[in-house]
Motif scaffolding. Structure first.
Motif, short mmCIF file in Angstrom:
data_model
loop_
_atom_site.label_atom_id
_atom_site.label_comp_id
_atom_site.label_asym_id
_atom_site.label_seq_id
_atom_site.Cartn_x
_atom_site.Cartn_y
_atom_site.Cartn_z
N LEU A 418 -8.43 -18.26 12.83
CA LEU A 418 -8.68 -17.35 11.72
C LEU A 418 -7.42 -17.21 10.89
N PHE A 419 -7.60 -17.26 9.57
CA PHE A 419 -6.50 -17.10 8.63
C PHE A 419 -6.85 -15.99 7.65
N MET A 420 -5.97 -15.01 7.55
CA MET A 420 -6.17 -13.91 6.61
C MET A 420 -5.32 -14.15 5.36
N ALA A 421 -5.91 -13.82 4.19
CA ALA A 421 -5.26 -14.09 2.91
C ALA A 421 -4.94 -12.78 2.20
N PRO A 422 -3.70 -12.29 2.29
CA PRO A 422 -3.33 -11.03 1.63
C PRO A 422 -3.57 -11.10 0.12
N GLY A 423 -4.17 -10.04 -0.41
CA GLY A 423 -4.35 -9.95 -1.85
C GLY A 423 -5.46 -10.80 -2.43
N ALA A 434 -4.99 -17.91 -2.51
CA ALA A 434 -6.18 -18.33 -1.77
C ALA A 434 -5.98 -19.75 -1.23
N PRO A 435 -6.69 -20.11 -0.15
CA PRO A 435 -6.56 -21.47 0.39
C PRO A 435 -6.86 -22.52 -0.67
N VAL A 436 -6.04 -23.56 -0.70
CA VAL A 436 -6.18 -24.61 -1.70
C VAL A 436 -7.23 -25.63 -1.28
N ASP A 437 -7.14 -26.16 -0.09
CA ASP A 437 -8.09 -27.16 0.39
C ASP A 437 -8.27 -27.02 1.90
N PRO A 438 -8.88 -25.91 2.33
CA PRO A 438 -9.03 -25.70 3.77
C PRO A 438 -9.92 -26.73 4.43
N THR A 463 2.75 -19.87 -4.59
CA THR A 463 2.27 -20.54 -3.38
C THR A 463 2.72 -19.76 -2.16
N ARG A 464 1.86 -19.71 -1.16
CA ARG A 464 2.18 -18.98 0.07
C ARG A 464 1.51 -19.68 1.25
N PRO A 465 2.13 -19.63 2.41
CA PRO A 465 1.42 -20.08 3.61
C PRO A 465 0.46 -18.98 4.06
N LEU A 466 -0.75 -19.35 4.40
CA LEU A 466 -1.67 -18.40 5.01
C LEU A 466 -1.59 -18.61 6.51
#
Length: 498
Positions: A418-423, A434-438, A463-466
């Motif tokens: 599970l990956f949570m995406a702040p904001g 948001a995830p670019v290409d999960p 860009t951010r790591p999720l």
């Protein structure tokens, strides 16, 4: 020729030939028959191919499954990558959109209207004066997606002369719920499932979506969108920097904001009142029983109120249509029902009715994923912390229960993460990355055995790591705060986790 595919007899009345009349190699990624020949396929259960036409280098196929389930299959006319992709829907579904984007990416892909037609915001199709349409409800909840998968793979095999090497699910919201239903009920259908902002816990979060409107009605006034925006600006101002970076992104796990502090504050639309603050507090708290005990989650601080606590330009209440229809047609079973008769004191009765009648049908929260795991399946879940429609805490709750059922977090992460995406708002949007290409990360996990430790996230130049739950991205203190390279995944409280 004929073949047995996943228990379904598929009879094909043509010789497998390429469009030019020459036998084709199944491994070539090219079709072994013409698109126009696919209506000649027959299925033992009476499913019919109602159309097949090649346009823009995609073979578009339509199928009708007995019971009114419509399926669209999009097949690359050239360069098939050997993979099948099931594409999820949204809301109450009811529309049939060809999955051409997946086909252009090289996938043989399928989608379904789930057995009824209409707006994804309308749930009226499930009701009739003589009772609920149980067959349509079952199709929507489960059957249609499994049928779509089995029939879509069968058409793929007929067109290319070979079955897909790997199969993937890709969906958000209702599509995310559909993917998890596949893992729970039909674990053999997919090798990898990408489930974003999943509409699981449907029997609980859907009634909980009406809570903000019920609270506002009982407060005696509808809180304006301007006031709600002022509250969220104050939340960001108070909580933004708690993660070490000022970027407009709030981590609700560390944000403790008391809306009563805003009472008397002047905004562009007037002064914040005690009633405004009380409404906000109850919306964040989520629905409760008369004794104050928990029913379900509320919106997270900083998340937009517009979806669930929205109002018209004239200041009238505007419940989210999906939720309003749930109460009208699925619970009250009366098209003349007025949602304004729902009270906070009686809310638990409606909530419990929803659970009793629909949990087993559409709750989609079974934590026992042993069959999916033992079959080699891989699951990637992600959810935005600023989701304004589906409460992200519900997804975390489900994942925690999966971990408890499957032997702990370490064992669970061997097949599900599970990956949570702040904001990030519902499926996309918001100030967060948001995830670019999960899906690419999922494919790599399934086919190369490389489990994703992070998902790449982006929002414009940001860009951010999720990070995989429960870790969070932390700034290293060096370099641009817009560059993912300068962040590491760390425990929410404690040492870094790599």
């Amino acid at each position: 020729m004929s073949a047995l595919l996943t228990g379904l007899a598929l009879t094909i009345g043509l010789t497998a030939m390429s469009p030019t009349g020459q036998a084709a190699s199944p491994a070539s990624g090219e079709p072994v028959r013409s698109c126009a020949s696919l209506p000649e396929l027959t299925f033992a259960d009476g499913t019919r191919v109602t159309g097949a036409e090649e346009t823009d280098a995609i073979c578009h196929v339509r199928l009708l499954v007995p019971g009114s389930v419509n399926i669209a299959v999009s097949l690359p006319a050239h360069g098939w990558n050997g993979r099948f992709q099931g594409v999820g829907g949204g809301g109450y579904a009811g529309v049939l959109t060809p999955p051409d984007a997946a086909a252009r990416a090289g996938y043989a892909a399928a989608a379904t209207d789930t057995g009824h037609t209409g707006s994804p915001l309308s749930g009226a199709w499930a009701w009739s004066p003589t009772g609920m349409k149980q067959d349509l409800i079952t199709d929507f909840a489960e059957r249609s997606v499994h049928e779509m998968t089995v029939k879509g793979k069968a058409v793929t095999r007929a067109y290319y002369g070979t079955a897909p090497d790997h199969s993937y699910w890709n969906g958000c919201s209702t599509g995310g719920r559909q993917g998890l239903m596949e893992a729970q009920r039909h674990p053999e259908d997919y090798d990898g499932i990408l489930s974003a902002a999943p509409a699981i816990n449907w029997d609980r979060f859907i009634p909980a979506e009406l809570w903000p409107q019920v609270v506002m009605r009982e407060s005696g006034h509808v809180v304006s969108s301007c006031t709600f925006e002022a509250v969220n600006k104050a939340v960001v101002a108070a909580c933004d920097g708690q993660d070490g970076v000022t970027d407009g992104i709030v981590d609700p796990r560390t944000c403790r904001f008391d809306p009563s502090k805003l009472i008397g504050t002047t905004t562009p639309c007037g002064t914040v009142t005690a009633e405004d603050a009380a409404v906000v507090k109850k919306i964040w708290q989520g629905p409760r029983r008369k004794n104050g005990s928990f029913l379900w989650y509320g919106l997270t601080p900083g998340t937009s109120f517009a979806g669930l606590a929205g109002s018209t330009s004239t200041g009238q209440a505007a419940p989210f249509p999906i939720t309003a229809d749930w109460f009208t047609y699925w619970l009250a079973k009366n098209p003349d029902f007025d949602w304004r008769t729902v009270t906070t004191a009686g809310f638990a009765d409606w909530f419990d009715r929803s659970r009793t009648e629909y949990h087993d049908v559409i709750g989609t929260d079974d934590p026992d994923l042993r069959a999916f795991r033992d079959g080699g399946g891989k699951l990637v879940l992600w959810h935005g912390w600023a989701d304004q429609l589906i409460f992200p805490q519900g997804t975390i709750d489900y994942y925690q229960r999966v971990a408890a059922r499957m032997g702990g977090l370490d064992r669970t992460e061997r097949f599900a993460r599970l990956f949570m995406a702040p904001g990030v708002a519902h499926c996309s949007g918001g100030p967060g990355a948001a995830p670019v290409d999960p899906l690419a990360a999922l494919v790599k996990w399934v086919e190369e055995g490389k489990a994703p430790n992070t998902l790449a996230g982006a929002n414009g130049e940001l860009t951010r790591p999720l990070c995989r739950w429960p870790s969070v991205p932390r700034y290293t203190g060096h370099g641009s705060t817009s560059d993912a390279a300068n962040f590491r995944c760390a425990a929410a409280y404690g040492p870094q986790r790599r």
